[in-house]
Design an enzyme around this catalytic site. Structure first.
Site, PDB file in Angstrom:
ATOM      1  N   LYS A   1       0.874  -1.181   0.000  1.00 39.34           N
ATOM      2  CA  LYS A   1       0.000   0.000   0.000  1.00 39.34           C
ATOM      3  C   LYS A   1       0.908   1.226   0.000  1.00 39.34           C
ATOM      4  CE  LYS A   1      -1.755   3.020   2.163  1.00 39.34           C
ATOM      5  NZ  LYS A   1      -1.585   4.467   1.843  1.00 39.34           N
TER       6      LYS A   1
ATOM      7  N   GLY B   1      -4.593   3.804  -1.962  1.00 37.84           N
ATOM      8  CA  GLY B   1      -5.568   4.637  -1.275  1.00 37.84           C
ATOM      9  C   GLY B   1      -4.922   5.265  -0.058  1.00 37.84           C
TER      10      GLY B   1
ATOM     11  N   GLY C   1      -4.453   6.489   4.125  1.00 40.72           N
ATOM     12  CA  GLY C   1      -3.993   5.787   5.319  1.00 40.72           C
ATOM     13  C   GLY C   1      -5.069   5.025   6.068  1.00 40.72           C
TER      14      GLY C   1
ATOM     15  N   VAL D   1      -7.519   2.486   3.862  1.00 43.89           N
ATOM     16  CA  VAL D   1      -6.865   1.382   3.160  1.00 43.89           C
ATOM     17  C   VAL D   1      -5.717   0.807   4.005  1.00 43.89           C
ATOM     18  CG1 VAL D   1      -5.783   0.631   1.012  1.00 43.89           C
ATOM     19  CG2 VAL D   1      -7.532   2.411   0.966  1.00 43.89           C
ATOM     20  N   GLY D   2      -4.783   1.674   4.403  1.00 46.17           N
ATOM     21  CA  GLY D   2      -3.634   1.181   5.180  1.00 46.17           C
ATOM     22  C   GLY D   2      -4.069   0.513   6.475  1.00 46.17           C
TER      23      GLY D   2
ATOM     24  N   GLU E   1      10.198   1.852  10.157  1.00 44.47           N
ATOM     25  CA  GLU E   1      11.255   2.812   9.801  1.00 44.47           C
ATOM     26  C   GLU E   1      10.631   4.187   9.902  1.00 44.47           C
ATOM     27  OE1 GLU E   1      14.195   1.840   9.531  1.00 44.47           O
ATOM     28  OE2 GLU E   1      13.942  -0.296   9.111  1.00 44.47           O
TER      29      GLU E   1
ATOM     30  N   CYS F   1      14.535  10.751   5.747  1.00 43.24           N
ATOM     31  CA  CYS F   1      14.500  10.521   7.206  1.00 43.24           C
ATOM     32  C   CYS F   1      15.891  10.499   7.824  1.00 43.24           C
ATOM     33  CB  CYS F   1      13.696   9.280   7.548  1.00 43.24           C
ATOM     34  SG  CYS F   1      13.912   7.943   6.423  1.00 43.24           S
TER      35      CYS F   1
ATOM     36  N   GLU G   1      11.356  16.597  13.845  1.00 41.62           N
ATOM     37  CA  GLU G   1      11.727  16.325  12.452  1.00 41.62           C
ATOM     38  C   GLU G   1      10.990  17.338  11.570  1.00 41.62           C
ATOM     39  OE1 GLU G   1      10.291  12.713  10.449  1.00 41.62           O
ATOM     40  OE2 GLU G   1      12.354  12.431   9.813  1.00 41.62           O
TER      41      GLU G   1
HETATM   42  P1  ADP Z   1       3.936  10.930   5.925  1.00 38.34           P
HETATM   43  O1  ADP Z   1       3.572  12.012   6.880  1.00 38.34           O
HETATM   44  O2  ADP Z   1       5.377  10.802   5.662  1.00 38.34           O
HETATM   45  O3  ADP Z   1       3.062  10.829   4.721  1.00 38.34           O
HETATM   46  P2  ADP Z   1       2.475   8.823   7.102  1.00 38.34           P
HETATM   47  O4  ADP Z   1       2.928   7.999   8.251  1.00 38.34           O
HETATM   48  O5  ADP Z   1       1.255   9.646   7.259  1.00 38.34           O
HETATM   49  O6  ADP Z   1       3.740   9.625   6.730  1.00 38.34           O
HETATM   50  O7  ADP Z   1       2.237   7.920   5.814  1.00 38.34           O
HETATM   51  C1  ADP Z   1       3.055   6.850   5.429  1.00 38.34           C
HETATM   52  C2  ADP Z   1       2.174   5.745   4.880  1.00 38.34           C
HETATM   53  O8  ADP Z   1       1.305   5.291   5.911  1.00 38.34           O
HETATM   54  C3  ADP Z   1       1.270   6.162   3.727  1.00 38.34           C
HETATM   55  O9  ADP Z   1       1.148   5.091   2.825  1.00 38.34           O
HETATM   56  C4  ADP Z   1      -0.056   6.434   4.427  1.00 38.34           C
HETATM   57  O10 ADP Z   1      -1.178   6.308   3.584  1.00 38.34           O
HETATM   58  C5  ADP Z   1      -0.058   5.345   5.470  1.00 38.34           C
HETATM   59  N1  ADP Z   1      -0.898   5.608   6.636  1.00 38.34           N
HETATM   60  C6  ADP Z   1      -1.204   6.787   7.208  1.00 38.34           C
HETATM   61  N2  ADP Z   1      -2.023   6.615   8.267  1.00 38.34           N
HETATM   62  C7  ADP Z   1      -2.228   5.288   8.391  1.00 38.34           C
HETATM   63  C8  ADP Z   1      -2.972   4.467   9.293  1.00 38.34           C
HETATM   64  N3  ADP Z   1      -3.672   4.979  10.279  1.00 38.34           N
HETATM   65  N4  ADP Z   1      -2.916   3.127   9.098  1.00 38.34           N
HETATM   66  C9  ADP Z   1      -2.197   2.586   8.106  1.00 38.34           C
HETATM   67  N5  ADP Z   1      -1.496   3.295   7.212  1.00 38.34           N
HETATM   68  C10 ADP Z   1      -1.501   4.634   7.343  1.00 38.34           C
END
Ligand code: ADP
Length: 476
Positions: free
Chosen positions: A173, A204, A206, A209-210, A248, A282, A382
């Site tokens: 994802k 999609g 976070g 989908v994540g 990471e 990072c 950061e």
């Molecule tokens: P950044 O601020 O660097 O975008 P994020 O941690 O928000 O970092 O996003 C990194 C990845 O994690 C992206 O693919 C994002 O869609 C996903 N993501 C963000 N929030 C969630 C969540 N609650 N659960 C799973 N994945 C997430």
């Protein structure tokens, strides 16, 4: 380029398929602020289908001979090689990485990891025995690979190559903000004819989908790169079923110059790191920690380097600093610059306004602060933009304390007489420390301490993240 940038399908079970349910997500060109393309934002059922496919493929892939896995990874590698140019071009527009640096970077890390995995899998491998006990190694299962926008292709390539090498299957994802690098990687996998379901790509944002992917009980391990806040959330989700996580996360890395360190070399190397990918890296060295009497000189040198940057179109080969990925990111970085000024740091160059002539595009001025208090916001948080803080130290112990004085522990650097610098490097609590300009090694373990993460990527350690160990004892 644009014909590649309308993606409506996801990669499932060895084929590109239409999602059941998708709200397209518009992707913005961070230089023109116009629409760059679109990628799908799929629904929970599509995530479930991808997980099904990954699970179904798992036992066959787990028992596929190592040399066959190596051969198929070799095909992925070859298919990726023909896409390096387009990946670098799109990376410049989706996340702002200047193309002159982006192309070698695209061609670098992803290939290094694929080559390393191929080499490991091609070498003879025997189960270890401890007395009458066999150490049985097994792939952990199905891996959810969740990646961010700053290195959109290579972060996914690292996770996928390591997981597939270990015998795991993957559902990936990518970031909704810069998804295309992952789609190009999936194209390379699709053409490699891996068994269906071994690698799957959904897309999609976070939460919808994540989080649905990470929460699926059939996912055995979550490999994540991104913000510390999301890493924490994923660890909470994983805790519910004691699933493995590799995280990471962020960093606030220090470059320490000892009393007899070579100041000019240190400043040059630190600035190169700080401004890499416009500061959206990072491992960037964002705190330059020098002896108190050298703060002004170091800051002047850093400001000269900042002044010499060429800001502009990231697709132009002469550009050294491009726009940040999004307006939200630009505003966040500018806010940090304002907080630095408000907290009394000395602004040497840069500032929170748009760079002259670059009101369009998500640009931030390359900025150097001097006499920054180690506990102030800009020295602790950061920033993820081209902002350096020069901090004074009162000797080696103080320098080490400052370097270790954040909640992070991702990277660091030391400049000084070799033996002394190495001793200081050993005292810096960070996953990677460079001594007198020592280069990053893609065959060595990479990862963070403290809130910079958990687990390691790269080399055999990256692969071992996805291996489960069991002990089977025989009668003697
Ligand atoms: P950044 O601020 O660097 O975008 P994020 O941690 O928000 O970092 O996003 C990194 C990845 O994690 C992206 O693919 C994002 O869609 C996903 N993501 C963000 N929030 C969630 C969540 N609650 N659960 C799973 N994945 C997430």
């Amino acid at each position: 380029m644009s014909e590649h940038l309308v993606r409506r399908r996801i990669f499932l079970d060895g084929r590109w398929v239409d999602p059941f349910d998708s709200k397209p997500i518009e992707v913005t060109d961070c230089f023109t602020e116009a629409r760059l393309g679109e990628a799908p934002g799929v629904g929970g059922d599509d995530v479930g289908r991808a997980v099904d496919a990954g699970r179904r493929a798992w036992s066959r892939w787990a028992s596929t001979p190592r040399v066959e896995r190596a051969r198929l990874l070799g095909r992925v590698r070859d298919n990726l090689a023909s896409r390096v140019d387009v990946i670098a071009q799109v990376w410049a527009r989706e996340a702002g990485m200047p193309i002159a640096a982006g192309r070698p970077s695209t061609a670098g890390l992803a290939f290094a990891v694929l080559d390393e995995m191929i080499e490991i899998l091609s070498a003879p491998h025997a189960e270890e025995r401890i007395g009458s006990t066999i150490v049985v190694e097994e792939p952990v299962g199905l891996v959810a690979a969740i990646t961010p926008w700053n290195y959109p292709m290579s972060q996914l390539a690292i996770k996928t190559a390591s997981a597939l090498a270990a015998g795991c299957t993957v559902v990936a994802k990518p970031s909704e903000i810069a998804p295309f690098g992952a789609f190009f990687f999936a194209d390379a996998v699709a053409e490699a004819d891996l068994p269906p379901g071994v690698f799957n790509l959904v897309a999609g944002s976070g939460r919808p989908v994540g989080e649905v992917l990470a929460s699926d009980p059939r996912v055995d391990a979550i490999s994540f790169t991104g913000s510390t806040a999301t890493g924490r959330r994923l660890m909470e989700i994983a805790a519910g079923r004691i699933a493995r996580v590799t995280l990471e996360l962020g960093g606030k890395s220090a470059s320490v110059v000892l009393d007899e360190g070579h100041l000019e070399e240190a400043v040059t190397a630190t600035m190169a790191s700080c401004f890499r990918n416009n500061g959206q890296t990072c491992t960037s060295l964002t705190r330059l920690v020098v002896p108190h009497p050298l703060v002004d000189r170091a800051a002047t040198m850093a400001a000269e380097i900042a002044a010499s940057q060429r800001l502009g179109d990231p697709s132009d080969h002469s550009t050294t600093i491009g726009p940040l990925v999004s307006s939200a990111q630009r505003d966040r970085v500018r806010h940090f610059i304002e907080s630095g000024i408000a907290e009394g740091a000395e602004l040497v160059i840069g500032g929170s306004g748009a760079p002259p002539g670059l009101e369009r595009g998500y640009f931030v001025q390359p900025t150097v602060f001097a006499n920054v208090e180690p506990q102030s916001t800009i020295a602790q948080e950061e920033i993820f933009g081209p902002v350096l803080s020069v901090i004074g130290h009162a000797g080696t112990d103080d320098a080490i304390a400052i370097a270790n004085g954040t909640r992070y522990g991702l990277a660091g650097a030391v400049f000084g007489p070799d033996d002394e610098a190495l001793a200081v490097a050993r005292s810096i609590r960070a996953g990677f420390v460079s001594v007198n300009g020592g280069a990053f090694n893609s065959r060595a373990p990479y990862g963070g301490l403290g809130q910079s993460g958990l687990g390691r990527e790269l080399g055999r350690w990256g692969m071992e993240e996805f291996v489960e160990l069991r002990a089977v004892s025989l009668m003697t």
